[in-house]
Design a protein around this motif. Structure first.
Motif, PDB file in Angstrom:
ATOM      1  N   ARG A 159       0.811  -1.227   0.000  1.00 22.24           N
ATOM      2  CA  ARG A 159       0.000   0.000   0.000  1.00 22.24           C
ATOM      3  C   ARG A 159       0.841   1.272   0.000  1.00 22.24           C
ATOM      4  NH1 ARG A 159      -3.874  -3.035   3.875  1.00 22.24           N
ATOM      5  NH2 ARG A 159      -5.488  -3.668   2.392  1.00 22.24           N
ATOM      6  N   ARG A 160       2.120   1.151   0.241  1.00 22.91           N
ATOM      7  CA  ARG A 160       3.007   2.317   0.171  1.00 22.91           C
ATOM      8  C   ARG A 160       3.216   2.757  -1.274  1.00 22.91           C
ATOM      9  NH1 ARG A 160       7.920   0.579   3.981  1.00 22.91           N
ATOM     10  NH2 ARG A 160       8.840   0.745   1.922  1.00 22.91           N
ATOM     11  N   ARG A 161       2.801   1.932  -2.207  1.00 22.62           N
ATOM     12  CA  ARG A 161       2.996   2.212  -3.636  1.00 22.62           C
ATOM     13  C   ARG A 161       1.718   2.784  -4.237  1.00 22.62           C
ATOM     14  NH1 ARG A 161       6.999  -1.836  -6.268  1.00 22.62           N
ATOM     15  NH2 ARG A 161       5.824  -1.156  -8.085  1.00 22.62           N
ATOM     16  N   ALA A 162       1.848   3.882  -4.952  1.00 22.97           N
ATOM     17  CA  ALA A 162       0.693   4.529  -5.583  1.00 22.97           C
ATOM     18  C   ALA A 162       0.182   3.752  -6.786  1.00 22.97           C
ATOM     19  CB  ALA A 162       1.063   5.949  -6.000  1.00 22.97           C
ATOM     20  N   ASP A 163       1.012   2.848  -7.342  1.00 25.80           N
ATOM     21  CA  ASP A 163       0.606   2.112  -8.547  1.00 25.80           C
ATOM     22  C   ASP A 163      -0.199   0.854  -8.235  1.00 25.80           C
ATOM     23  OD1 ASP A 163       2.867   0.838  -7.438  1.00 25.80           O
ATOM     24  OD2 ASP A 163       3.631   0.206  -9.393  1.00 25.80           O
ATOM     25  N   LEU A 164      -0.466   0.603  -6.948  1.00 28.90           N
ATOM     26  CA  LEU A 164      -1.193  -0.608  -6.557  1.00 28.90           C
ATOM     27  C   LEU A 164      -2.420  -0.265  -5.719  1.00 28.90           C
ATOM     28  CD1 LEU A 164       1.821  -2.820  -5.404  1.00 28.90           C
ATOM     29  CD2 LEU A 164       0.792  -2.679  -7.684  1.00 28.90           C
ATOM     30  N   ASP A 165      -3.493  -1.003  -5.963  1.00 27.41           N
ATOM     31  CA  ASP A 165      -4.705  -0.958  -5.139  1.00 27.41           C
ATOM     32  C   ASP A 165      -4.801  -2.338  -4.488  1.00 27.41           C
ATOM     33  OD1 ASP A 165      -7.222  -0.749  -4.007  1.00 27.41           O
ATOM     34  OD2 ASP A 165      -8.283  -0.774  -5.919  1.00 27.41           O
TER      35      ASP A 165
END
Length: 177
Positions: A33-39
């Protein structure tokens, strides 16, 4: 045009009483979840009512599995075998935990099973040898550097495959016999 985030289902494979999987899955989901490219959505196999819809909505999967008797849990096998289109031509990564092997024997048994479903397994894994002894009472790894780096590498590879296969699905349907 912005690229929509990749929808990743983090699957808690164990349903046993006293299981450790939710702790490992929560840590991994936090890393993702720290990554903006993943939901990121956690899919707990103990909550059978939500499994099919959540699997169907995912572009990619990460299976968080223990090792039971040198293999993976029976509830995971039932979910894998009970679905087909949900896995079809999508990437699957693995986070494992267990005794001396860290759950890696379970992962090695899962790779050919997913291959039969036309899923692509990511080579890089996260593995916790001695499972529970690797985590503190706060649910976080005692030594976060090594598993954190492994998680980011797994997620990098999963995102590449996930975006590539999602684009391919949108361009043309995957052909099955």
């Amino acid at each position: 045009m912005p690229v929509p985030p990749l929808r990743v289902a983090v699957i808690v494979a164990s349903t046993r009483e006293g299981r450790f999987g939710p702790t490992v899955a929560a840590w991994f989901a936090g890393e993702a979840r720290r990554r903006a490219d993943l939901d990121v959505q956690v899919v707990d196999l103990a909550d059978a009512a939500t499994v099919t819809a959540r699997l169907g909505a995912a572009d990619a999967f990460v299976v968080v599995t223990p090792e039971y008797n040198h293999s993976y849990p029976a509830p995971l096998k039932a979910v894998i075998d009970g679905h087909f289109r949900e896995w079809l031509a999508k990437p699957v990564g693995f986070v494992s935990y267990g005794g001396l092997s860290g759950g890696l024997r379970a992962v090695e048994h899962l790779r050919p099973v997913f291959a039969e479903l036309h899923a692509v397994t990511v080579r890089d894994t996260v593995s916790f040898h001695g499972g529970r002894s690797c985590f503190g009472p706060d649910g976080l790894p005692l030594d976060p550097e090594v598993p954190g780096a492994a998680a980011q590498l797994l997620l990098d590879r999963l995102a590449w495959w996930g975006l590539t296969l999602r684009d391919a699905h949108e361009a043309r349907p995957y052909v099955t016999a």
